[in-house]
Design an enzyme around this catalytic site. Structure first.
Site, PDB file in Angstrom:
ATOM      1  N   ASN A 184     -16.358  10.986   3.971  1.00  0.00           N
ATOM      2  CA  ASN A 184     -17.297  10.298   3.089  1.00  0.00           C
ATOM      3  C   ASN A 184     -17.267  10.928   1.698  1.00  0.00           C
ATOM      4  OD1 ASN A 184     -19.292   8.527   2.321  1.00  0.00           O
ATOM      5  ND2 ASN A 184     -20.625   9.000   4.067  1.00  0.00           N
ATOM      6  N   PHE A 185     -17.934  10.262   0.767  1.00  0.00           N
ATOM      7  CA  PHE A 185     -18.139  10.773  -0.600  1.00  0.00           C
ATOM      8  C   PHE A 185     -16.841  11.075  -1.334  1.00  0.00           C
ATOM      9  CE2 PHE A 185     -21.958  12.237   1.857  1.00  0.00           C
ATOM     10  CZ  PHE A 185     -22.826  11.276   1.357  1.00  0.00           C
ATOM     11  N   LEU A 186     -15.813  10.288  -1.063  1.00  0.00           N
ATOM     12  CA  LEU A 186     -14.603  10.386  -1.875  1.00  0.00           C
ATOM     13  C   LEU A 186     -14.965   9.926  -3.285  1.00  0.00           C
ATOM     14  CD1 LEU A 186     -11.530  10.316  -2.553  1.00  0.00           C
ATOM     15  CD2 LEU A 186     -11.461   8.044  -1.498  1.00  0.00           C
ATOM     16  N   LEU A 216     -23.332   6.610   6.340  1.00  0.00           N
ATOM     17  CA  LEU A 216     -24.154   6.736   5.134  1.00  0.00           C
ATOM     18  C   LEU A 216     -23.389   6.195   3.930  1.00  0.00           C
ATOM     19  CD1 LEU A 216     -25.438  10.349   5.721  1.00  0.00           C
ATOM     20  CD2 LEU A 216     -26.598   8.201   6.244  1.00  0.00           C
ATOM     21  N   LYS A 258      -4.630   7.503 -11.129  1.00  0.00           N
ATOM     22  CA  LYS A 258      -3.564   8.490 -11.326  1.00  0.00           C
ATOM     23  C   LYS A 258      -3.034   8.989  -9.989  1.00  0.00           C
ATOM     24  CE  LYS A 258      -5.491  10.178 -15.705  1.00  0.00           C
ATOM     25  NZ  LYS A 258      -4.736   9.197 -16.500  1.00  0.00           N
ATOM     26  N   ARG A 259      -3.321   8.255  -8.919  1.00  0.00           N
ATOM     27  CA  ARG A 259      -2.834   8.590  -7.578  1.00  0.00           C
ATOM     28  C   ARG A 259      -3.350   9.940  -7.080  1.00  0.00           C
ATOM     29  NH1 ARG A 259      -1.288   3.969  -5.704  1.00  0.00           N
ATOM     30  NH2 ARG A 259      -0.409   5.111  -3.953  1.00  0.00           N
ATOM     31  N   LEU A 260      -4.572  10.283  -7.510  1.00  0.00           N
ATOM     32  CA  LEU A 260      -5.170  11.526  -7.002  1.00  0.00           C
ATOM     33  C   LEU A 260      -5.754  11.311  -5.597  1.00  0.00           C
ATOM     34  CD1 LEU A 260      -5.854  14.434  -7.693  1.00  0.00           C
ATOM     35  CD2 LEU A 260      -7.842  13.648  -8.988  1.00  0.00           C
ATOM     36  N   TYR A 300       0.869  -1.187   0.000  1.00  0.00           N
ATOM     37  CA  TYR A 300       0.000   0.000   0.000  1.00  0.00           C
ATOM     38  C   TYR A 300       0.902   1.231   0.000  1.00  0.00           C
ATOM     39  CZ  TYR A 300      -4.077  -2.898   1.057  1.00  0.00           C
ATOM     40  OH  TYR A 300      -5.082  -3.828   1.010  1.00  0.00           O
ATOM     41  N   PHE A 331       0.613   4.330  -0.554  1.00  0.00           N
ATOM     42  CA  PHE A 331       0.180   5.507   0.200  1.00  0.00           C
ATOM     43  C   PHE A 331      -0.118   5.151   1.649  1.00  0.00           C
ATOM     44  CE2 PHE A 331      -3.671   7.820   1.727  1.00  0.00           C
ATOM     45  CZ  PHE A 331      -3.017   8.991   2.084  1.00  0.00           C
ATOM     46  N   TRP A 332      -0.925   4.148   1.838  1.00  0.00           N
ATOM     47  CA  TRP A 332      -1.414   3.883   3.197  1.00  0.00           C
ATOM     48  C   TRP A 332      -0.303   3.502   4.159  1.00  0.00           C
ATOM     49  CZ3 TRP A 332      -5.339   5.954   5.282  1.00  0.00           C
ATOM     50  CH2 TRP A 332      -6.409   6.342   4.494  1.00  0.00           C
ATOM     51  N   THR A 382     -15.508   4.511   6.123  1.00  0.00           N
ATOM     52  CA  THR A 382     -15.811   3.131   5.732  1.00  0.00           C
ATOM     53  C   THR A 382     -15.504   2.983   4.252  1.00  0.00           C
ATOM     54  OG1 THR A 382     -18.106   3.782   5.308  1.00  0.00           O
ATOM     55  CG2 THR A 382     -17.653   2.698   7.410  1.00  0.00           C
ATOM     56  N   ILE A 441     -13.681  10.324  -7.542  1.00  0.00           N
ATOM     57  CA  ILE A 441     -12.833  10.861  -8.611  1.00  0.00           C
ATOM     58  C   ILE A 441     -13.494  10.527  -9.943  1.00  0.00           C
ATOM     59  CG2 ILE A 441     -10.587  10.612  -9.751  1.00  0.00           C
ATOM     60  CD1 ILE A 441      -9.365  10.155  -6.994  1.00  0.00           C
TER      61      ILE A 441
HETATM   62  C1  MYA Z   1      -7.673  13.475  10.932  1.00  0.00           C
HETATM   63  C2  MYA Z   1      -8.385  13.657   9.687  1.00  0.00           C
HETATM   64  C3  MYA Z   1      -8.074  12.486   8.702  1.00  0.00           C
HETATM   65  C4  MYA Z   1      -8.950  12.552   7.477  1.00  0.00           C
HETATM   66  C5  MYA Z   1      -8.624  11.454   6.454  1.00  0.00           C
HETATM   67  C6  MYA Z   1      -8.923  10.056   6.959  1.00  0.00           C
HETATM   68  C7  MYA Z   1      -8.760   9.003   5.844  1.00  0.00           C
HETATM   69  C8  MYA Z   1      -9.875   9.042   4.840  1.00  0.00           C
HETATM   70  C9  MYA Z   1      -9.704   7.949   3.810  1.00  0.00           C
HETATM   71  C10 MYA Z   1     -10.746   8.042   2.706  1.00  0.00           C
HETATM   72  C11 MYA Z   1     -12.073   7.453   3.110  1.00  0.00           C
HETATM   73  C12 MYA Z   1     -13.074   7.466   1.997  1.00  0.00           C
HETATM   74  C13 MYA Z   1     -14.409   6.927   2.392  1.00  0.00           C
HETATM   75  C14 MYA Z   1     -15.277   6.832   1.141  1.00  0.00           C
HETATM   76  O1  MYA Z   1     -15.792   7.796   0.651  1.00  0.00           O
HETATM   77  S1  MYA Z   1     -15.469   5.239   0.486  1.00  0.00           S
HETATM   78  C15 MYA Z   1     -16.168   5.541  -1.104  1.00  0.00           C
HETATM   79  C16 MYA Z   1     -15.103   5.601  -2.145  1.00  0.00           C
HETATM   80  N1  MYA Z   1     -15.636   6.059  -3.389  1.00  0.00           N
HETATM   81  C17 MYA Z   1     -16.011   5.266  -4.404  1.00  0.00           C
HETATM   82  O2  MYA Z   1     -15.912   4.046  -4.334  1.00  0.00           O
HETATM   83  C18 MYA Z   1     -16.570   5.972  -5.615  1.00  0.00           C
HETATM   84  C19 MYA Z   1     -16.089   5.412  -6.937  1.00  0.00           C
HETATM   85  N2  MYA Z   1     -14.619   5.296  -6.962  1.00  0.00           N
HETATM   86  C20 MYA Z   1     -13.772   6.344  -7.102  1.00  0.00           C
HETATM   87  O3  MYA Z   1     -14.141   7.497  -7.193  1.00  0.00           O
HETATM   88  C21 MYA Z   1     -12.293   5.979  -7.121  1.00  0.00           C
HETATM   89  O4  MYA Z   1     -12.157   4.641  -7.528  1.00  0.00           O
HETATM   90  C22 MYA Z   1     -11.578   6.171  -5.772  1.00  0.00           C
HETATM   91  C23 MYA Z   1     -11.576   7.648  -5.400  1.00  0.00           C
HETATM   92  C24 MYA Z   1     -12.241   5.364  -4.648  1.00  0.00           C
HETATM   93  C25 MYA Z   1     -10.143   5.658  -5.881  1.00  0.00           C
HETATM   94  O5  MYA Z   1      -9.513   6.274  -6.957  1.00  0.00           O
HETATM   95  P1  MYA Z   1      -8.492   5.530  -7.920  1.00  0.00           P
HETATM   96  O6  MYA Z   1      -8.939   4.148  -8.117  1.00  0.00           O
HETATM   97  O7  MYA Z   1      -8.297   6.397  -9.104  1.00  0.00           O
HETATM   98  O8  MYA Z   1      -7.137   5.416  -7.052  1.00  0.00           O
HETATM   99  P2  MYA Z   1      -5.900   6.444  -7.057  1.00  0.00           P
HETATM  100  O9  MYA Z   1      -4.933   6.077  -8.130  1.00  0.00           O
HETATM  101  O10 MYA Z   1      -6.377   7.840  -7.063  1.00  0.00           O
HETATM  102  O11 MYA Z   1      -5.247   6.130  -5.621  1.00  0.00           O
HETATM  103  C26 MYA Z   1      -4.840   4.845  -5.283  1.00  0.00           C
HETATM  104  C27 MYA Z   1      -4.687   4.776  -3.775  1.00  0.00           C
HETATM  105  O12 MYA Z   1      -5.982   5.042  -3.167  1.00  0.00           O
HETATM  106  C28 MYA Z   1      -6.317   3.964  -2.311  1.00  0.00           C
HETATM  107  N3  MYA Z   1      -7.777   3.833  -2.282  1.00  0.00           N
HETATM  108  C29 MYA Z   1      -8.575   3.327  -3.232  1.00  0.00           C
HETATM  109  N4  MYA Z   1      -9.862   3.386  -2.847  1.00  0.00           N
HETATM  110  C30 MYA Z   1      -9.856   3.939  -1.621  1.00  0.00           C
HETATM  111  C31 MYA Z   1     -10.874   4.254  -0.695  1.00  0.00           C
HETATM  112  N5  MYA Z   1     -12.163   3.998  -0.940  1.00  0.00           N
HETATM  113  N6  MYA Z   1     -10.537   4.837   0.464  1.00  0.00           N
HETATM  114  C32 MYA Z   1      -9.253   5.105   0.750  1.00  0.00           C
HETATM  115  N7  MYA Z   1      -8.241   4.811  -0.077  1.00  0.00           N
HETATM  116  C33 MYA Z   1      -8.542   4.234  -1.254  1.00  0.00           C
HETATM  117  C34 MYA Z   1      -5.631   2.767  -2.938  1.00  0.00           C
HETATM  118  O13 MYA Z   1      -5.511   1.711  -1.993  1.00  0.00           O
HETATM  119  C35 MYA Z   1      -4.306   3.376  -3.314  1.00  0.00           C
HETATM  120  O14 MYA Z   1      -3.485   3.545  -2.177  1.00  0.00           O
HETATM  121  P3  MYA Z   1      -2.279   2.504  -1.878  1.00  0.00           P
HETATM  122  O15 MYA Z   1      -2.880   1.132  -1.981  1.00  0.00           O
HETATM  123  O16 MYA Z   1      -1.220   2.721  -2.926  1.00  0.00           O
HETATM  124  O17 MYA Z   1      -1.778   2.814  -0.503  1.00  0.00           O
END
Ligand code: MYA
Length: 449
Positions: free
Chosen positions: A170-172, A449, A181-183, A39, A41-42, A206, A174
């Site tokens: 929530n509501f992430l 939600l 593209k690692r956005l 992972y 990023f994570w 979640t 792209i």
């Molecule tokens: C103190 C305050 C802290 C606040 C922040 C707390 C954390 C919040 C965390 C967010 C909570 C969100 C809660 C919700 O809203 S969950 C709902 C997520 N949204 C969707 O499923 C909608 C449809 N999908 C998309 O829009 C895209 O496929 C998304 C945006 C999901 C990924 O776009 P894409 O496919 O183009 O990827 P990338 O190239 O940009 O990036 C790749 C990296 O992203 C990691 N990835 C993939 N999916 C998720 C995911 N759902 N949570 C966290 N990380 C995720 C992935 O393992 C990889 O990292 P690593 O494996 O290399 O490490």
């Protein structure tokens, strides 16, 4: 319907995610996760590794103050710019729901799309204490089109005995054209920056995907309310050896609700129901603690999004139950334009309050009976509101009624994560074979939600 192979694959994945499983859970597991080190990023974030043994629960990184946090976001590629989406502006609110309606579920072009409404966003993103700058967007510089979004809302959590000032993310989303593209990491870092600036260091979120590391895992369950429509739109199949008539009969609910004293929640009930919910929630280990103002906003404010009921008998409120509506648009179907979907939300009952042990068999039986009746009744309410399926998770005390009330186990799982907080696993209501755990139930009390 003609489709390219990519689309067909996506459609299949969506149907799999949404369709009612036929009950065969033997081959069902969460998708194989990557190793922690993979992972990219994570592994750089303050989150638990998969193999962490947690002795002391609590924050992971405590060394920073808001002053240590940069004042400016990370740079984006030249074509894009950061924005704060102002949800009080109807045009910008429209931008969010167009982005989400078209991109939130990958497979929307095929058959179904989430049909978020303006009311839904006003409800879920503008509760008490909401901050405009926590609605983070990315726009294209040239056209100003919103192409990415992530949101934070304030939330006070209780994790076992500790109160944790947090946000819920929530509501992430792209845009489909900007995927892989690692956005995502940049969006997450930006929302983290904006939240940290307010001296908040923890978050709850979640996701269906497995990331390091789930605190709890729950499973979706679906209760058909209008079986023939679900069948016709391809949401569910006809099991072998069953006829349509049998399936319709199986899922037909009584005409009327059965619980005496069931009525909509009103303003005058707030104090009593607030206390009831707080007392009920005290049994769980992961809970959102509402203020009274938040309670009002969440349960009373938005007709046509959230529906809340109480049971009042002889002047006393014994039960509370709520659900929310998030429909799908059905595309390319000659008969149906929308699929109504109800989601069980918070509830509380005093049925087992006489027992200090939550697992006392007598108390459990009482609660089980009460919940069976209550959830049947809200399913009837949902059906009367033209909802076609009623969804619930394996969280709360739901495993006491899911099987009894013909909620079919779904193929989808929902993982709960805490950011910058170590915690021992919290029961999500599932046994090792992923069937609903009626004995241990779940210690997850928060509903996302
Ligand atoms: C103190 C305050 C802290 C606040 C922040 C707390 C954390 C919040 C965390 C967010 C909570 C969100 C809660 C919700 O809203 S969950 C709902 C997520 N949204 C969707 O499923 C909608 C449809 N999908 C998309 O829009 C895209 O496929 C998304 C945006 C999901 C990924 O776009 P894409 O496919 O183009 O990827 P990338 O190239 O940009 O990036 C790749 C990296 O992203 C990691 N990835 C993939 N999916 C998720 C995911 N759902 N949570 C966290 N990380 C995720 C992935 O393992 C990889 O990292 P690593 O494996 O290399 O490490």
């Amino acid at each position: 319907m003609s489709q390219d192979p990519e689309q067909a694959k996506k459609l299949e994945a969506l149907l799999k995610m949404l369709s009612l499983s036929q009950g065969d859970t033997s081959k069902l597991t969460q998708p194989q996760r990557k190793q922690f080190e993979e992972y990219r990023f994570w592994k750089t974030q303050p989150v638990s590794r998969f193999d962490d043994k947690v002795d002391n629960e609590g924050p992971i990184n405590t060394s920073q103050t808001p002053e240590d946090i940069p004042d400016q976001p990370l740079p984006l590629l030249d074509e894009f710019e950061w924005c704060t989406v102002d949800l009080t502006d109807s045009g910008q609110l429209d931008d969010v729901f167009v982005l989400l309606n078209e991109n939130y579920v990958e497979d929307q072009d095929a058959t179904f799309r989430f049909n978020y409404s303006r009311e839904f966003f006003n409800w879920s993103l503008k509760g008490p204490g909401w901050r405009k700058d926590w609605h983070v967007g990315v726009r294209t510089r040239q056209s100003g089109r919103l192409v990415a979004f992530i949101s934070a809302v304030p939330a006070t959590l209780r994790v076992r005995n500790r109160i944790v000032k947090s946000v819920e993310i929530n509501f992430l989303c792209i845009h489909k054209k900007l995927r892989a593209k690692r956005l995502t990491p940049i969006l997450i870092k930006e929302v983290t920056r904006r939240v940290n600036k307010q001296n908040i260091w923890q978050a709850l979120y979640t996701a269906g995907v497995v990331l390091p590391s789930p605190t709890a895992t729950c499973r979706y369950a679906h209760r058909p309310l209008n079986w023939s429509k679900l069948y016709e739109v391809g949401f569910t199949g006809l099991p072998a050896n069953a006829s349509k008539t049998q399936m319709i009969a199986k899922y037909t609910l009584p005409k009327e609700t059965d619980t005496p004293g069931l009525r909509p929640l009103e303003e005058r009930d707030v104090d009593e129901v607030y206390d009831l919910l707080e007392k009920y929630q005290s049994r769980f280990d992961l809970v959102q603690v509402f203020t009274k103002e938040e309670f009002r906003h969440v349960f009373l404010s938005t007709a046509s999004v959230v529906y809340s009921y109480v049971v009042e008998n002889e002047g006393k409120i014994t039960d509370f139950v709520s659900f929310y509506s998030l429909p799908f648009t059905v595309l390319n179907n000659p008969h149906y334009k929308e699929l109504g979907i109800g989601y069980l939300f918070y509830y509380a009952s005093d049925a087992d309050f006489g027992y200090s042990d939550r697992f006392n068999p007598e108390g459990t039986l009482k609660l089980r009976k009460r919940l069976n009746r209550l959830i049947t009744d809200v399913s009837i309410k949902a059906r009367d509101l033209k909802m076609d399926v009623f969804n619930a998770m394996s969280c709360q005390d739901n495993s006491l009624f899911l099987d009894d009330l013909k909620f079919g186990p779904g193929d989808g799982f929902l993982n709960f994560y805490l950011f910058n907080y170590k915690v021992r696993p919290i029961a999500g209501g599932l046994k090792d074979d992923n069937t609903f755990d009626t004995e241990k139930r779940s210690n997850v009390g928060v509903v996302m939600l």
